[in-house]
Motif scaffolding. Structure first.
Motif, PDB file in Angstrom:
ATOM      1  N   LEU A  43       0.936  -1.244  -0.004  1.00  0.00           N
ATOM      2  CA  LEU A  43       0.087  -0.070   0.057  1.00  0.00           C
ATOM      3  C   LEU A  43       0.864   1.180   0.031  1.00  0.00           C
ATOM      4  O   LEU A  43       0.655   2.073  -0.855  1.00  0.00           O
ATOM      5  CB  LEU A  43      -0.914   0.110   1.183  1.00  0.00           C
ATOM      6  CG  LEU A  43      -1.921   0.917   1.401  1.00  0.00           C
ATOM      7  CD1 LEU A  43      -2.750   1.017   0.024  1.00  0.00           C
ATOM      8  CD2 LEU A  43      -2.938   0.808   2.533  1.00  0.00           C
ATOM      9  N   ALA A  44       2.122   1.154   0.690  1.00  0.00           N
ATOM     10  CA  ALA A  44       2.758   2.275   0.807  1.00  0.00           C
ATOM     11  C   ALA A  44       3.566   2.441  -0.569  1.00  0.00           C
ATOM     12  O   ALA A  44       3.613   3.754  -1.008  1.00  0.00           O
ATOM     13  CB  ALA A  44       3.839   2.086   1.820  1.00  0.00           C
ATOM     14  N   GLN A  45       3.816   1.516  -1.391  1.00  0.00           N
ATOM     15  CA  GLN A  45       4.353   1.811  -2.546  1.00  0.00           C
ATOM     16  C   GLN A  45       3.411   2.361  -3.580  1.00  0.00           C
ATOM     17  O   GLN A  45       3.741   3.026  -4.464  1.00  0.00           O
ATOM     18  CB  GLN A  45       4.686   0.141  -3.316  1.00  0.00           C
ATOM     19  CG  GLN A  45       5.582   0.319  -4.290  1.00  0.00           C
ATOM     20  CD  GLN A  45       6.951   1.231  -4.288  1.00  0.00           C
ATOM     21  OE1 GLN A  45       7.612   1.092  -3.186  1.00  0.00           O
ATOM     22  NE2 GLN A  45       7.182   1.965  -5.268  1.00  0.00           N
ATOM     23  N   GLU A  46       2.162   1.803  -3.485  1.00  0.00           N
ATOM     24  CA  GLU A  46       1.108   2.518  -4.122  1.00  0.00           C
ATOM     25  C   GLU A  46       0.866   4.116  -3.824  1.00  0.00           C
ATOM     26  O   GLU A  46       0.745   4.822  -5.091  1.00  0.00           O
ATOM     27  CB  GLU A  46      -0.192   1.789  -4.101  1.00  0.00           C
ATOM     28  CG  GLU A  46      -0.361   0.395  -4.630  1.00  0.00           C
ATOM     29  CD  GLU A  46      -1.647  -0.185  -4.135  1.00  0.00           C
ATOM     30  OE1 GLU A  46      -2.555   0.612  -4.055  1.00  0.00           O
ATOM     31  OE2 GLU A  46      -1.808  -1.484  -4.220  1.00  0.00           O
ATOM     32  N   ILE A  47       0.823   4.422  -2.839  1.00  0.00           N
ATOM     33  CA  ILE A  47       0.894   5.889  -2.410  1.00  0.00           C
ATOM     34  C   ILE A  47       2.082   6.458  -2.903  1.00  0.00           C
ATOM     35  O   ILE A  47       1.885   7.614  -3.481  1.00  0.00           O
ATOM     36  CB  ILE A  47       0.591   6.016  -0.767  1.00  0.00           C
ATOM     37  CG1 ILE A  47      -0.486   5.385  -0.422  1.00  0.00           C
ATOM     38  CG2 ILE A  47       1.089   7.486  -0.499  1.00  0.00           C
ATOM     39  CD1 ILE A  47      -0.653   5.453   1.211  1.00  0.00           C
ATOM     40  N   ARG A  48       3.348   6.008  -2.757  1.00  0.00           N
ATOM     41  CA  ARG A  48       4.504   6.479  -3.192  1.00  0.00           C
ATOM     42  C   ARG A  48       4.290   6.871  -4.779  1.00  0.00           C
ATOM     43  O   ARG A  48       4.640   7.867  -5.354  1.00  0.00           O
ATOM     44  CB  ARG A  48       5.588   5.686  -2.901  1.00  0.00           C
ATOM     45  CG  ARG A  48       6.386   5.734  -1.712  1.00  0.00           C
ATOM     46  CD  ARG A  48       7.561   4.894  -1.370  1.00  0.00           C
ATOM     47  NE  ARG A  48       8.235   4.853  -2.459  1.00  0.00           N
ATOM     48  CZ  ARG A  48       9.341   5.513  -2.206  1.00  0.00           C
ATOM     49  NH1 ARG A  48       9.778   6.180  -1.421  1.00  0.00           N
ATOM     50  NH2 ARG A  48      10.357   5.416  -3.480  1.00  0.00           N
ATOM     51  N   ALA A  49       3.813   5.649  -5.700  1.00  0.00           N
ATOM     52  CA  ALA A  49       3.778   6.052  -7.249  1.00  0.00           C
ATOM     53  C   ALA A  49       2.876   7.124  -7.442  1.00  0.00           C
ATOM     54  O   ALA A  49       2.805   8.159  -8.178  1.00  0.00           O
ATOM     55  CB  ALA A  49       3.135   4.772  -7.498  1.00  0.00           C
ATOM     56  N   GLU A  50       1.631   7.086  -6.601  1.00  0.00           N
ATOM     57  CA  GLU A  50       0.484   8.268  -6.726  1.00  0.00           C
ATOM     58  C   GLU A  50       1.143   9.770  -6.567  1.00  0.00           C
ATOM     59  O   GLU A  50       0.801  10.506  -7.257  1.00  0.00           O
ATOM     60  CB  GLU A  50      -0.653   8.128  -5.924  1.00  0.00           C
ATOM     61  CG  GLU A  50      -1.739   7.099  -6.150  1.00  0.00           C
ATOM     62  CD  GLU A  50      -2.771   6.874  -5.298  1.00  0.00           C
ATOM     63  OE1 GLU A  50      -2.859   7.658  -4.545  1.00  0.00           O
ATOM     64  OE2 GLU A  50      -3.339   5.772  -5.568  1.00  0.00           O
ATOM     65  N   VAL A  51       2.053   9.729  -5.345  1.00  0.00           N
ATOM     66  CA  VAL A  51       2.521  11.003  -5.087  1.00  0.00           C
ATOM     67  C   VAL A  51       3.519  11.450  -6.184  1.00  0.00           C
ATOM     68  O   VAL A  51       3.447  12.648  -6.656  1.00  0.00           O
ATOM     69  CB  VAL A  51       3.257  11.027  -3.740  1.00  0.00           C
ATOM     70  CG1 VAL A  51       4.157  12.141  -3.371  1.00  0.00           C
ATOM     71  CG2 VAL A  51       2.125  10.856  -2.663  1.00  0.00           C
TER      72      VAL A  51
END
Length: 58
Positions: A43-51
């Motif tokens: 989930l953190a990796q997905e957030i990083r990609a979105e940011v």
């Protein structure tokens, strides 16, 4: 923001298992902790990609 809320929910949901594993020696709780930590990582990796995507489109 929705995914960040999900991160907070995951952390809250794993708290009891962390307690059981570290203070009670419950190895099954340790397995659940490991699974939840993997979910958090993803989930953190997905957030990083979105940011990154949002930052680069400005």
């Amino acid at each position: 923001m929705e995914k960040f809320g999900k991160v907070k929910e995951l952390i809250a949901s794993v708290e009891a298992d962390v307690e059981k594993f570290y203070n009670g020696g419950n190895s099954a709780a340790g397995t659940r902790v490991r699974k939840t930590m993997q979910d958090l990582k993803n989930l953190a990796q997905e957030i990083r990609a979105e940011v990154t995507e949002k930052k680069n489109t400005k």
